[in-house]
Scaffold this active site. Structure first.
Site, PDB file in Angstrom:
ATOM      1  CD  GLU A 182      -2.614   1.534   0.192  1.00 41.69           C
ATOM      2  OE1 GLU A 182      -2.570   1.632  -0.717  1.00 41.69           O
ATOM      3  OE2 GLU A 182      -4.503   0.514   0.382  1.00 41.69           O
ATOM      4  CG  ASP A 183      -1.072   4.563  -1.788  1.00 42.91           C
ATOM      5  OD1 ASP A 183      -1.549   3.871  -0.204  1.00 42.91           O
ATOM      6  OD2 ASP A 183      -1.460   5.840  -2.463  1.00 42.91           O
ATOM      7  CG  ASP A 213      -4.431   8.333   6.398  1.00 41.97           C
ATOM      8  OD1 ASP A 213      -5.721   7.581   7.362  1.00 41.97           O
ATOM      9  OD2 ASP A 213      -4.383   9.274   5.952  1.00 41.97           O
ATOM     10  CG  PHE A 223      -3.295  15.757   1.898  1.00 42.07           C
ATOM     11  CD1 PHE A 223      -4.076  14.088   2.328  1.00 42.07           C
ATOM     12  CD2 PHE A 223      -4.008  15.909   0.343  1.00 42.07           C
ATOM     13  CE1 PHE A 223      -5.163  13.714   1.122  1.00 42.07           C
ATOM     14  CE2 PHE A 223      -4.292  14.830  -0.492  1.00 42.07           C
ATOM     15  CZ  PHE A 223      -4.934  13.873  -0.121  1.00 42.07           C
ATOM     16  NE  ARG A 281      -4.236   8.408  -8.787  1.00 42.74           N
ATOM     17  CZ  ARG A 281      -4.202   7.914  -7.314  1.00 42.74           C
ATOM     18  NH1 ARG A 281      -3.318   7.037  -6.450  1.00 42.74           N
ATOM     19  NH2 ARG A 281      -5.708   7.791  -7.014  1.00 42.74           N
TER      20      ARG A 281
END
Length: 179
Positions: free
Chosen positions: A100-101, A104, A153, A166
């Site tokens: 997964e990137d 959180d 963020f 991206r």
């Protein structure tokens, strides 16, 4: 109302490359040549995933892809996990590594771990580029991670804001100003 977006470099390309190689070597050491199914969580993890698996020396490594969503176009989870594309591999009795990137809140990852355990995986481990505990609500074990971030963020290297940014080769913190 429109938005003004500004980006501040958070993690450089070199730092990302070093972290990816380090994680790949840890994974390689832990699994040796055991069969391993690496599952890329689309879309965000795709750049990280391709760099990671290319650095894992394991002739029994298989890749697969899954697309899930719990964010929509916003910056926080909707807590409604939707499986848009499930894996095609049979994972019954096999080692699974979810790639997964960013993790959180932990909600998505906890649901994915549960999903693979119910499919009969021998083991389920988690690899994330970013471990972001600022909004962690569900306790999940992250077996391998590149960076720990506390706040902000971020976009770039697969991470997006409303499907943009991206493609950036580095990771940036986003500041959004309403105009």
């Amino acid at each position: 109302m429109s938005e003004k977006i500004s980006l501040t470099l958070k993690i450089s390309k070199k730092e990302i490359e070093d972290a990816v190689i380090k994680m790949a070597k840890e994974i390689e050491k832990d699994y040796k040549d055991e069969p391993l199914i690496c599952i890329c969580i689309l879309k965000g993890a795709v750049l990280f995933f391709t760099d990671l698996v290319r650095n894992i020396n394991n002739e029994n490594l298989v890749i697969d892809f899954m697309r899930v969503s719990s964010y929509g176009n916003g910056t926080s989870s909707t807590y409604d996990l939707k499986i848009k594309k499930d894996i095609e591999s049979d994972i019954q009795g096999k080692n699974v590594l979810i790639v997964e990137d960013i993790i959180d809140s932990g909600f998505t990852m906890s649901k994915l771990i549960e999903h693979f355990n119910t499919k009969g995986a021998k083991s389920v481990k988690v690899c994330a580029l970013i471990n972001k505990e600022e909004r962690r609500e569900v306790d999940v074990n992250i077996d391998y991670y590149g960076f720990k971030l506390e706040s902000g963020f971020i976009v770039g290297y697969g991470l997006d804001y409303a499907e943009k940014y991206r493609q950036l080769p580095e990771i940036f913190e986003v500041a959004i100003e309403e105009c």
